[in-house]
Write a protein that holds these residues in place. Structure first.
Motif, mmCIF file in Angstrom:
data_model
loop_
_atom_site.group_PDB
_atom_site.id
_atom_site.type_symbol
_atom_site.label_atom_id
_atom_site.label_comp_id
_atom_site.label_asym_id
_atom_site.label_seq_id
_atom_site.Cartn_x
_atom_site.Cartn_y
_atom_site.Cartn_z
ATOM 1 N N LYS A 1 0.765 -1.238 0.000
ATOM 2 C CA LYS A 1 0.000 0.000 0.000
ATOM 3 C C LYS A 1 0.803 1.299 0.000
ATOM 4 O O LYS A 1 0.265 2.340 -0.344
ATOM 5 N N HIS B 1 2.097 9.553 -0.460
ATOM 6 C CA HIS B 1 1.523 9.419 0.885
ATOM 7 C C HIS B 1 2.469 8.593 1.764
ATOM 8 O O HIS B 1 2.228 7.410 1.976
ATOM 9 N N TRP C 1 0.852 6.624 4.596
ATOM 10 C CA TRP C 1 -0.340 5.864 4.201
ATOM 11 C C TRP C 1 -0.564 4.666 5.115
ATOM 12 O O TRP C 1 -1.696 4.351 5.460
#
Length: 316
Positions: A129, A134, A137
């Motif tokens: 992910k 980000h 994240w």
């Protein structure tokens, strides 16, 4: 319906390791006692190190500490009874006592299965992910609230399954015989003493086993298929090595855990009670010790933190 003119059973007797001569039981007793104490000590060390070192206040170590607590409770529910069986030829336990032992055993056993599944999902989030845009994240997905919910969900599933299973099996009338060819209240051994038809109860047990084992195992497998697919896309050989190293310890524990559990709960009925007991010994004594050793004490960060906690290594 119960058989007419049956002699109701109010307690069970563990056969344990009575098939072994006393001089053959002393060495296993010492070995299992040492392994039990090592399991308790290693889990206590892990919990202490995680609590005292802020660097380990992350989702991965949170789930590891929950697993350590669950493993400790699991061994306390089973191993003392096993050690006692090695010291005396036969031991009795009341039906309510047997139900209580099985309840805690099943609760923590199922909880461990789903905690391993949650830890697999955690590895999936770590590896699959993270995005350049980000950098936080992972912490957004696996926040404190999400971690508590996932851990609570595992405990809730374990409790629910244990309540259903205990209510189902121990509502049966027991009669005629009461010698359990095991060292704890094994569900298959107990149902042999029922004075009523157990077909529905056995079907419920099978459904519970499939739910607890197969569901969590399939979800772990899906996580690792996605993880491996992501790792193979990493260009850097060092990056691939680090990613595989992140999952290696968890995967080792999962393989051992599910191999033993599947053999115990999903195999056909067997007349070889000694074989069942040996597999159960592996599952109840060695596997709980494997988890903290493989997942934590071989981890360099944990070892360094442990040495700092003991005052033998300066803070970097």
């Amino acid at each position: 319906m119960p058989r007419p003119n049956f002699l109701a059973v109010t307690e069970f007797t563990f056969e344990g390791f009575s098939i072994l001569e006393w001089h053959h039981r002393r060495i296993p007793f010492v070995v299992f006692l040492v392994l039990y104490l090592l399991t308790l000590a290693s889990n206590a060390i892990i919990l202490t190190v995680i609590c005292l070192n802020h660097q380990f206040h992350t989702p991965m170590y949170f789930f590891l500490s929950v697993l350590s607590i669950s493993e400790t409770c699991y061994t306390v529910a089973i191993i003392p009874q096993m050690l006692s069986s090695l010291l005396s030829p036969q031991q009795t336990i009341s039906i309510p006592g047997c139900a209580t032992q099985f309840f805690f055993y099943l609760t923590f056993d199922v909880n461990n299965c789903f905690l391993l599944m949650v830890m697999g999902y955690d590895h999936y989030v770590v590896i699959c992910k993270p995005l350049p845009a980000h950098p936080l994240w992972y912490l957004v997905i696996m926040g404190k609230k999400a971690c508590i919910q996932l851990a609570s969900g595992s405990w809730s599933i374990g409790l629910s399954i244990a309540i259903i299973q205990v209510s189902s099996v121990f509502s049966l009338p027991f009669c005629d015989a009461n010698l359990i060819s095991h060292f704890f209240c094994d569900i298959r051994s107990i149902m042999k003493f029922a004075c009523a038809d157990t077909t529905i109860k056995e079907f419920i047990t099978l459904l519970i086993s499939l739910h607890a084992l197969v569901l969590s195992m399939v979800l772990i497998l899906v996580s690792y298929v996605l993880i491996v697919t992501t790792i193979l896309k990493i260009v850097s050989a060092e990056g691939r090595r680090k990613a595989f190293a992140t999952c290696a310890s968890h995967l080792t524990v999962v393989i051992v855990h599910y191999d033993c559990t599947s053999f115990i709960y999903l195999k056909p009925k067997s007349q070889n009670s000694l074989q069942d007991r040996l597999i159960s010994v592996t599952y109840t004594v060695f596997t709980p010790l494997l988890n903290p050793v493989v997942k934590s004490l071989r981890n360099k960060e944990v070892k360094d933190a442990l040495l700092r906690t003991l005052g033998r290594k300066p803070l970097s």
